[in-house]
Design an enzyme around this catalytic site. Structure first.
Site, short mmCIF file in Angstrom:
data_model
loop_
_atom_site.label_atom_id
_atom_site.label_comp_id
_atom_site.label_asym_id
_atom_site.label_seq_id
_atom_site.Cartn_x
_atom_site.Cartn_y
_atom_site.Cartn_z
N ARG A 46 1.13 -0.96 0.00
CA ARG A 46 -0.17 0.32 0.19
C ARG A 46 1.11 1.32 0.20
NH1 ARG A 46 -4.76 -2.01 3.79
NH2 ARG A 46 -6.22 -3.42 2.64
N LYS A 66 -18.98 -18.80 2.73
CA LYS A 66 -20.21 -18.41 2.61
C LYS A 66 -20.99 -17.73 2.61
CE LYS A 66 -20.41 -18.61 8.29
NZ LYS A 66 -19.44 -18.34 9.29
N GLY A 91 -9.37 -10.66 -0.58
CA GLY A 91 -7.77 -11.11 0.62
C GLY A 91 -7.53 -12.45 0.11
N GLY A 106 -12.87 -4.32 1.12
CA GLY A 106 -14.33 -4.28 1.23
C GLY A 106 -14.83 -3.27 0.74
#
Length: 400
Positions: free
Chosen positions: A44, A201, A354, A377
């Site tokens: 980053r 999930k 990720g 996100g």
């Protein structure tokens, strides 16, 4: 997803509009550190350098800030400090980058200089975007540059409030690249548009699956999500990870796709084991022959090969999530085959999340993926069909 019309910082610099101006860059320098406070992975920081260098080359007085970790507002602790980041940034820029704390009330910085402003999440009112803090931040600059895609889904004082009030608000090169990639994949995709959504999930990805079901030509599911879809199609999945209470939703996604003549390919073969471990004995089985005590840990070779063929003819590929337990050698074949098929495809590919980035690194295909999104996100919210606050405010400011 609409096409974004925003002011680009690169254009302002090219037009000489940043010369002598106070430029405030909101970067994403939130890097992982070990217990000794050493940076363990600096992607980053390296990614933020082009924007900072662009501002310096344009003759601006440059301020850079970022959040780091999850500090408590108003309570500075040494481990919340950007000091290690300032040090790394100095090395990368080849010049001294002073770190300033208590900077909200005013910053001294001359044209051609750069300063790093201490962890912005320590400022009271940051998370809730308090108007008073936003006003103070906006007063520090002539040009606000949003270059932190990782925070594009949050409306905070240093990402949103300042953008509303600064004299000029624009997108930095990193944010602009994300916007362009997202526009290319969703607003004007080359068809067929194929999305791979995998992960443990369905619940965490349900809104994504529903949003994509309306847009994509093929929806490839993997991991625990595929197990739930197999269950929805009446297949036995043994004791595999799945969410039986979400079968109705999985069936709904299948219906939406079927009604449009689009497909959700259900695995025809799977790799099973009796226990979840790296040394478990792996057995390839037809999807119809899974035993009650089996765990499905990967898609089978036949399924992987069929999906790879489809990916080769795709126009656009969106990838989020490995299709099996790729950390274990016996259960990595599916993810490896998919990764290599994406690498070889002529399609424009955009990947994020990720685990997906870990798979891309493991199979060394960084240079063959069209665009790798770094904003966890934020990337997921884009897949959900949401308009990110950063995009919304910057396009609003560009239209003024």
């Amino acid at each position: 997803m609409v096409h974004m019309n925003v002011i680009r910082f690169s254009d302002l610099c090219a037009q000489g509009k940043a010369k002598g101006q106070r430029v405030f860059i909101r970067a994403d320098l939130n890097v992982p550190q070990n217990d000794a406070g050493q940076i363990t992975e600096d992607t980053r920081i390296r990614a933020s350098v082009p924007c900072i260098q662009m501002a310096l080359d344009a003759g601006a007085a440059v301020m850079v800030t970022s959040h780091l970790g999850r500090p408590i507002e108003g309570q500075f602790k040494p481990e919340d400090s950007l000091a290690p980041v300032a040090q790394r940034l100095s090395q990368l820029l080849g010049r001294d980058v002073p770190l300033l704390s208590n900077w909200v009330g005013g910053v001294q910085v001359a044209p051609g200089q750069v300063v790093l402003l201490e962890n912005c999440r320590i400022n009271p009112g940051e998370k809730k975007n308090k108007p008073e803090l936003a006003r103070q931040l906006a007063a520090l600059c002539d040009i606000f540059v949003h270059d932190a895609f990782g925070t594009a889904h949050r409306a905070e004082a240093s990402t949103f409030g300042i953008a509303e009030l600064a004299p000029i608000a624009c997108a930095g090169p990193l944010l602009a690249a994300e916007m362009d990639a997202i526009t290319k994949a969703f607003a004007h995709p080359q068809r067929p548009l194929v999305a791979i959504v995998a992960g443990s999930k369905v619940s965490t990805k349900l809104t994504i699956l529903k949003s994509l079901a309306d847009k994509v030509d093929q929806l490839i599911v993997g991991g625990g999500i595929a197990n739930t879809f197999m269950l929805a199609e009446g297949l036995n999945i043994g004791k595999s990870l799945a969410e039986p209470d979400l079968l109705a939703q999985a069936k709904e996604v299948l219906q939406i796709m079927k009604a449009r003549g689009a497909q959700v390919p259900i695995p025809t073969d799977v790799v099973t084991a009796k226990t979840f471990s790296a040394d478990a004995l792996a057995t390839v089985k037809k999807a119809t022959e899974v035993a009650d005590d089996d765990l499905i840990l990967d898609i089978g070779p036949e399924t992987a090969a069929a999906l790879a063929e489809q990916l080769k003819t795709a126009g656009t590929i969106v990838w989020n999530g490995p299709v099996g337990v790729f950390e274990f050698a016996a259960f990595e074949n599916g993810t490896r085959v998919i990764a290599n098929a994406i690498a070889q495809s002529k399609a424009f590919s955009i990947a994020g999340g990720g685990d997906t980035l870990a798979a891309i690194a493991k199979y060394g295909i960084e240079h063959q993926v069209g665009y790798i999104s770094t904003g966890g996100g934020a990337f997921l919210e884009v897949l959900e069909g949401k308009t990110l606050p950063a995009f919304e405010i910057l396009s609003r400011r560009a239209a003024q």
